[in-house]
Design a protein around this motif. Sequence first.
Motif, PDB file in Angstrom:
ATOM      1  N   UNK A   1       3.845   9.959   3.982  1.00  0.00           N
ATOM      2  CA  UNK A   1       3.134   8.887   3.271  1.00  0.00           C
ATOM      3  C   UNK A   1       3.199   7.592   4.079  1.00  0.00           C
ATOM      4  N   UNK A   2       4.358   7.281   4.632  1.00  0.00           N
ATOM      5  CA  UNK A   2       4.494   6.052   5.407  1.00  0.00           C
ATOM      6  C   UNK A   2       3.548   6.065   6.606  1.00  0.00           C
ATOM      7  N   UNK A   3       3.589   7.146   7.383  1.00  0.00           N
ATOM      8  CA  UNK A   3       2.761   7.200   8.583  1.00  0.00           C
ATOM      9  C   UNK A   3       1.271   7.215   8.255  1.00  0.00           C
ATOM     10  N   UNK A   4       0.873   7.907   7.203  1.00  0.00           N
ATOM     11  CA  UNK A   4      -0.555   7.922   6.849  1.00  0.00           C
ATOM     12  C   UNK A   4      -0.994   6.564   6.307  1.00  0.00           C
ATOM     13  N   UNK A   5      -0.088   5.843   5.645  1.00  0.00           N
ATOM     14  CA  UNK A   5      -0.428   4.499   5.182  1.00  0.00           C
ATOM     15  C   UNK A   5      -0.629   3.568   6.370  1.00  0.00           C
ATOM     16  N   UNK A   6       0.268   3.627   7.332  1.00  0.00           N
ATOM     17  CA  UNK A   6       0.107   2.817   8.544  1.00  0.00           C
ATOM     18  C   UNK A   6      -1.228   3.147   9.196  1.00  0.00           C
ATOM     19  N   UNK A   7      -1.505   4.437   9.386  1.00  0.00           N
ATOM     20  CA  UNK A   7      -2.735   4.852  10.065  1.00  0.00           C
ATOM     21  C   UNK A   7      -3.998   4.425   9.329  1.00  0.00           C
ATOM     22  N   UNK A   8      -3.923   4.294   8.004  1.00  0.00           N
ATOM     23  CA  UNK A   8      -5.106   3.895   7.243  1.00  0.00           C
ATOM     24  C   UNK A   8      -5.386   2.395   7.341  1.00  0.00           C
ATOM     25  N   UNK A   9      -4.385   1.632   7.761  1.00  0.00           N
ATOM     26  CA  UNK A   9      -4.528   0.169   7.768  1.00  0.00           C
ATOM     27  C   UNK A   9      -4.434  -0.485   9.140  1.00  0.00           C
TER      28      UNK A   9
ATOM     29  N   UNK B   1       0.832  -1.206   0.000  1.00  0.00           N
ATOM     30  CA  UNK B   1       0.000   0.000   0.000  1.00  0.00           C
ATOM     31  C   UNK B   1       0.868   1.258   0.000  1.00  0.00           C
ATOM     32  N   UNK B   2       1.930   1.239   0.795  1.00  0.00           N
ATOM     33  CA  UNK B   2       2.830   2.382   0.864  1.00  0.00           C
ATOM     34  C   UNK B   2       3.452   2.679  -0.498  1.00  0.00           C
ATOM     35  N   UNK B   3       4.007   1.660  -1.132  1.00  0.00           N
ATOM     36  CA  UNK B   3       4.666   1.905  -2.414  1.00  0.00           C
ATOM     37  C   UNK B   3       3.675   2.204  -3.533  1.00  0.00           C
TER      38      UNK B   3
ATOM     39  N   UNK C   1       7.334   5.093  14.568  1.00  0.00           N
ATOM     40  CA  UNK C   1       8.461   5.695  15.279  1.00  0.00           C
ATOM     41  C   UNK C   1       9.791   5.264  14.671  1.00  0.00           C
ATOM     42  N   UNK C   2       9.899   3.989  14.300  1.00  0.00           N
ATOM     43  CA  UNK C   2      11.125   3.510  13.648  1.00  0.00           C
ATOM     44  C   UNK C   2      11.333   4.221  12.320  1.00  0.00           C
ATOM     45  N   UNK C   3      10.268   4.423  11.571  1.00  0.00           N
ATOM     46  CA  UNK C   3      10.375   5.118  10.282  1.00  0.00           C
ATOM     47  C   UNK C   3      10.843   6.559  10.497  1.00  0.00           C
ATOM     48  N   UNK C   4      10.324   7.224  11.516  1.00  0.00           N
ATOM     49  CA  UNK C   4      10.750   8.602  11.803  1.00  0.00           C
ATOM     50  C   UNK C   4      12.230   8.640  12.174  1.00  0.00           C
ATOM     51  N   UNK C   5      12.656   7.689  12.984  1.00  0.00           N
ATOM     52  CA  UNK C   5      14.072   7.629  13.355  1.00  0.00           C
ATOM     53  C   UNK C   5      14.943   7.381  12.133  1.00  0.00           C
ATOM     54  N   UNK C   6      14.529   6.447  11.279  1.00  0.00           N
ATOM     55  CA  UNK C   6      15.322   6.132  10.085  1.00  0.00           C
ATOM     56  C   UNK C   6      15.385   7.310   9.128  1.00  0.00           C
TER      57      UNK C   6
END
Length: 154
Positions: free
Chosen positions: A95-103, A23-25, A114-119
Amino acid sequence: MQSTSSHLPDLEGRAEIEQLVNAFYDRVRGDDVLGFIFSEVAHTDWAAHLPKMYAFWEQVIFRTGGYTGNPLAVHARLVPLTAMGRPQFDRWLQIFQSTVDSLFSGPNADHIKNCAADMAQVIHRRINPDADHSAHPVGLTPEQRARYAAAGQS
């Protein structure tokens, strides 16, 4: 960042990781800021890239993905070819965080965001050593902001 949709399932394993990554990609490929980087600059081979990303995120969240690779080197190779600055990393994270939140919703969903934000922060800093790092990517928690502020003072 806390999830807001408690009726959604949490990330529980490989199947959910694959759902999230796909979904993210799908969103990234259609994005005005990021899509061309994958299609025209990196010439992404999706048949090879997606399984790597499944393994990467499964490794990050569950420590079972068996990912091998160097995300920093992959991103650094793109720096001479296209802009890889704060706007691109902020958009990726949004986009990553909104994709997570939608699913998904729950502790693992919060953890992966949080890991994505750190990366995003680490990779941006490493491939843009001369950039002004006073601005943080969108979506950092107060704890992350405090960690980065403390790290900048040491």
